[in-house]
Design an enzyme around this catalytic site. Structure first.
Site, PDB file in Angstrom:
ATOM      1  N   ASP A 182       0.880  -1.175   0.000  1.00 58.23           N
ATOM      2  CA  ASP A 182       0.000   0.000   0.000  1.00 58.23           C
ATOM      3  C   ASP A 182       0.915   1.222   0.000  1.00 58.23           C
ATOM      4  O   ASP A 182       2.137   1.098   0.157  1.00 58.23           O
ATOM      5  CB  ASP A 182      -0.888  -0.010   1.256  1.00 58.23           C
ATOM      6  CG  ASP A 182      -1.810   1.217   1.338  1.00 58.23           C
ATOM      7  OD1 ASP A 182      -2.302   1.672   0.276  1.00 58.23           O
ATOM      8  OD2 ASP A 182      -2.033   1.740   2.448  1.00 58.23           O
ATOM      9  N   SER A 183       0.309   2.401  -0.133  1.00 60.53           N
ATOM     10  CA  SER A 183       1.109   3.624  -0.024  1.00 60.53           C
ATOM     11  C   SER A 183       1.603   3.826   1.413  1.00 60.53           C
ATOM     12  O   SER A 183       2.604   4.496   1.623  1.00 60.53           O
ATOM     13  CB  SER A 183       0.264   4.827  -0.449  1.00 60.53           C
ATOM     14  OG  SER A 183      -0.904   4.900   0.352  1.00 60.53           O
ATOM     15  N   CYS A 219      -4.270  -1.508  -1.859  1.00 58.51           N
ATOM     16  CA  CYS A 219      -4.503  -0.078  -2.018  1.00 58.51           C
ATOM     17  C   CYS A 219      -5.533   0.074  -3.134  1.00 58.51           C
ATOM     18  O   CYS A 219      -5.336  -0.457  -4.238  1.00 58.51           O
ATOM     19  CB  CYS A 219      -3.192   0.596  -2.418  1.00 58.51           C
ATOM     20  SG  CYS A 219      -3.384   2.321  -2.891  1.00 58.51           S
ATOM     21  N   ASN A 220      -6.623   0.770  -2.828  1.00 53.72           N
ATOM     22  CA  ASN A 220      -7.669   0.953  -3.841  1.00 53.72           C
ATOM     23  C   ASN A 220      -7.182   1.794  -5.008  1.00 53.72           C
ATOM     24  O   ASN A 220      -7.482   1.503  -6.170  1.00 53.72           O
ATOM     25  CB  ASN A 220      -8.890   1.620  -3.222  1.00 53.72           C
ATOM     26  CG  ASN A 220      -9.650   0.693  -2.298  1.00 53.72           C
ATOM     27  OD1 ASN A 220     -10.637   0.093  -2.681  1.00 53.72           O
ATOM     28  ND2 ASN A 220      -9.187   0.547  -1.075  1.00 53.72           N
ATOM     29  N   SER A 221      -6.441   2.877  -4.689  1.00 51.74           N
ATOM     30  CA  SER A 221      -5.994   3.785  -5.753  1.00 51.74           C
ATOM     31  C   SER A 221      -5.093   3.036  -6.733  1.00 51.74           C
ATOM     32  O   SER A 221      -5.241   3.162  -7.958  1.00 51.74           O
ATOM     33  CB  SER A 221      -5.233   4.972  -5.155  1.00 51.74           C
ATOM     34  OG  SER A 221      -5.950   5.513  -4.071  1.00 51.74           O
ATOM     35  N   GLU A 234      -2.899   8.858   8.034  1.00 48.22           N
ATOM     36  CA  GLU A 234      -1.489   8.449   8.026  1.00 48.22           C
ATOM     37  C   GLU A 234      -0.662   9.326   8.972  1.00 48.22           C
ATOM     38  O   GLU A 234       0.339   8.884   9.524  1.00 48.22           O
ATOM     39  CB  GLU A 234      -0.953   8.523   6.591  1.00 48.22           C
ATOM     40  CG  GLU A 234       0.435   7.961   6.386  1.00 48.22           C
ATOM     41  CD  GLU A 234       0.513   6.431   6.240  1.00 48.22           C
ATOM     42  OE1 GLU A 234      -0.511   5.810   5.875  1.00 48.22           O
ATOM     43  OE2 GLU A 234       1.594   5.876   6.497  1.00 48.22           O
ATOM     44  N   TYR A 284      -1.105   8.364  -2.527  1.00 50.16           N
ATOM     45  CA  TYR A 284      -1.329   7.867  -3.883  1.00 50.16           C
ATOM     46  C   TYR A 284      -2.619   8.469  -4.472  1.00 50.16           C
ATOM     47  O   TYR A 284      -2.743   8.595  -5.674  1.00 50.16           O
ATOM     48  CB  TYR A 284      -1.481   6.344  -3.864  1.00 50.16           C
ATOM     49  CG  TYR A 284      -0.201   5.546  -3.955  1.00 50.16           C
ATOM     50  CD1 TYR A 284       1.044   6.129  -3.742  1.00 50.16           C
ATOM     51  CD2 TYR A 284      -0.247   4.186  -4.262  1.00 50.16           C
ATOM     52  CE1 TYR A 284       2.206   5.364  -3.824  1.00 50.16           C
ATOM     53  CE2 TYR A 284       0.908   3.424  -4.364  1.00 50.16           C
ATOM     54  CZ  TYR A 284       2.136   4.016  -4.139  1.00 50.16           C
ATOM     55  OH  TYR A 284       3.271   3.256  -4.231  1.00 50.16           O
ATOM     56  N   GLY A 285      -3.548   8.769  -3.580  1.00 51.65           N
ATOM     57  CA  GLY A 285      -4.904   9.109  -4.031  1.00 51.65           C
ATOM     58  C   GLY A 285      -5.040  10.410  -4.794  1.00 51.65           C
ATOM     59  O   GLY A 285      -6.099  10.690  -5.358  1.00 51.65           O
ATOM     60  N   CYS A 340     -10.981   2.933   0.487  1.00 50.90           N
ATOM     61  CA  CYS A 340      -9.574   3.290   0.660  1.00 50.90           C
ATOM     62  C   CYS A 340      -9.148   2.480   1.871  1.00 50.90           C
ATOM     63  O   CYS A 340      -9.863   2.475   2.891  1.00 50.90           O
ATOM     64  CB  CYS A 340      -9.421   4.784   0.942  1.00 50.90           C
ATOM     65  SG  CYS A 340      -7.750   5.242   1.487  1.00 50.90           S
ATOM     66  N   THR A 341      -8.034   1.770   1.760  1.00 55.55           N
ATOM     67  CA  THR A 341      -7.683   0.848   2.851  1.00 55.55           C
ATOM     68  C   THR A 341      -7.313   1.584   4.139  1.00 55.55           C
ATOM     69  O   THR A 341      -7.200   0.964   5.193  1.00 55.55           O
ATOM     70  CB  THR A 341      -6.546  -0.111   2.425  1.00 55.55           C
ATOM     71  OG1 THR A 341      -5.463   0.673   1.897  1.00 55.55           O
ATOM     72  CG2 THR A 341      -7.033  -1.091   1.394  1.00 55.55           C
ATOM     73  N   HIS A 342      -7.127   2.899   4.068  1.00 53.63           N
ATOM     74  CA  HIS A 342      -6.913   3.671   5.298  1.00 53.63           C
ATOM     75  C   HIS A 342      -8.220   3.858   6.089  1.00 53.63           C
ATOM     76  O   HIS A 342      -8.180   4.053   7.299  1.00 53.63           O
ATOM     77  CB  HIS A 342      -6.349   5.063   4.975  1.00 53.63           C
ATOM     78  CG  HIS A 342      -4.878   5.068   4.688  1.00 53.63           C
ATOM     79  ND1 HIS A 342      -4.347   4.558   3.531  1.00 53.63           N
ATOM     80  CD2 HIS A 342      -3.829   5.528   5.415  1.00 53.63           C
ATOM     81  CE1 HIS A 342      -3.025   4.714   3.557  1.00 53.63           C
ATOM     82  NE2 HIS A 342      -2.690   5.306   4.684  1.00 53.63           N
TER      83      HIS A 342
HETATM   84  N1  DGL Z   1      -4.770   3.360   1.066  1.00 52.67           N
HETATM   85  C1  DGL Z   1      -4.810   3.765  -0.279  1.00 52.67           C
HETATM   86  C2  DGL Z   1      -6.107   3.420  -0.982  1.00 52.67           C
HETATM   87  O1  DGL Z   1      -6.697   2.418  -0.638  1.00 52.67           O
HETATM   88  C3  DGL Z   1      -4.296   5.116  -0.677  1.00 52.67           C
HETATM   89  C4  DGL Z   1      -4.217   6.240   0.258  1.00 52.67           C
HETATM   90  C5  DGL Z   1      -3.366   7.330  -0.363  1.00 52.67           C
HETATM   91  O2  DGL Z   1      -2.142   7.121  -0.410  1.00 52.67           O
HETATM   92  O3  DGL Z   1      -3.934   8.309  -0.858  1.00 52.67           O
HETATM   93  O4  DGL Z   1      -6.505   4.072  -1.904  1.00 52.67           O
END
Ligand code: DGL
Length: 284
Positions: A16-17, A79-81, A163, A48-49, A195-197
């Site tokens: 992931d990011s 990571c979804n993005s 984060e 990443y988003g 988003c996995t966060h």
């Molecule tokens: N956790 C990531 C996701 O699922 C990205 C978060 C990020 O870096 O913007 O999209």
């Protein structure tokens, strides 16, 4: 060619990011405890988003090559993005290289769980701008059920606030309220934490949306996909006890260790620092 017996003993690689993918790693640790894991956080390039799809494809391919060069039997893009922008690209890249590993993303499992969970057919999505702009969730949801309405909300900045870590404050609460408002107005009964966060602040999101809304995360579905993929190739680790896990990141390893330990609620051990040059070299 690595013999099958040795390959089953290789770790599952997850990236992931940042710390968001730990929400997916935790499901894997619980569902497939006998496996070994290596987790990679690209914290030097987070978020990443906010990045364009082309750049996310480049990063994801670099990281895939780096992780497989270290030895891995399956790759999870937690990571979804990155999954939205790069899953197909990573799969074709590794297939061209004859890597022979499955690559599992997070969008399909989350979308399918949400479609199955919703009674009203009105589903919300909270995700990064990159994920929403890709339209990938709309495509997967409408393939699963063309009559489902998906209300998508881009949440710029939210992954970065999470984060940045503790203490979570009123600014975070008001940000969550603002992003959830369109979902309340749309009267959705199910919300994909795309988003996995975001599962890391699920208690806050659940309070804002109310008890009647089902929150869906990708973790459990990803764990099932990983298990099926490994079983299909006879690559499940036959170990009966618990396997190991280790961590690496491109940013500050001390900060990653401190935050990751609090989120995973398990000791992370030492986090290995990896320079971006090393990551880029793996793909050269
Ligand atoms: N956790 C990531 C996701 O699922 C990205 C978060 C990020 O870096 O913007 O999209």
């Amino acid at each position: 060619m690595v013999p099958m017996l040795d390959q089953a003993g290789l770790p599952i690689a997850v990236f992931d990011s940042g710390v968001g993918g730990l929400t997916v790693l935790h499901e894997l640790l619980v569902s497939l405890p006998g496996e070994d894991y290596v987790y990679f956080g690209d914290t030097a390039r987070l978020p990443y988003g906010d990045r364009p799809a082309e750049e996310l494809r480049e990063f994801a391919i670099q990281i895939a090559d780096h992780l497989l060069a270290g030895g891995a039997k399956l790759l999870v893009v937690a990571c979804n993005s990155a999954s939205a922008a790069a899953l197909d690209a990573v799969r074709s890249h590794l297939a061209r290289r004859g890597a022979g590993v499955d690559v599992i993303g997070v969008l399909g499992p989350a979308a399918q769980t949400a479609v199955a969970a919703s009674r009203s057919g009105r589903i919300g999505l909270l995700a990064t701008p990159a994920t929403v702009a890709s339209g990938a969730y709309e495509r997967i949801v409408s393939l699963a059920d063309p009559h489902v309405h998906l209300e998508s909300v881009a949440c710029p900045g939210l992954a970065s606030i999470i984060e940045a870590g503790f203490p979570f404050d009123e600014h975070l609460v008001s940000t969550v309220r603002r992003y959830c408002a369109p979902l309340r107005a749309a009267e959705v009964d199910t919300v994909i934490l795309g988003c996995t966060h975001f599962p890391l602040i699920a208690p806050m999101i659940q309070r804002v949306l109310g008890r009647g809304v089902t929150l869906v995360t990708s973790g459990p579905g990803v764990a099932r996909s990983v298990e099926r993929a490994l079983a299909a190739r006879s690559l499940l680790n036959p170990r009966r006890g618990e396997g190991s896990y280790r961590f690496a990141c491109t940013g500050d390893p001390i900060a990653f260790q401190a935050l990751g330990t609090r989120f995973l609620q398990m000791p992370l051990g030492e986090v290995a620092p990896v320079s971006l040059q090393v990551v880029a070299r793996a793909a050269a």
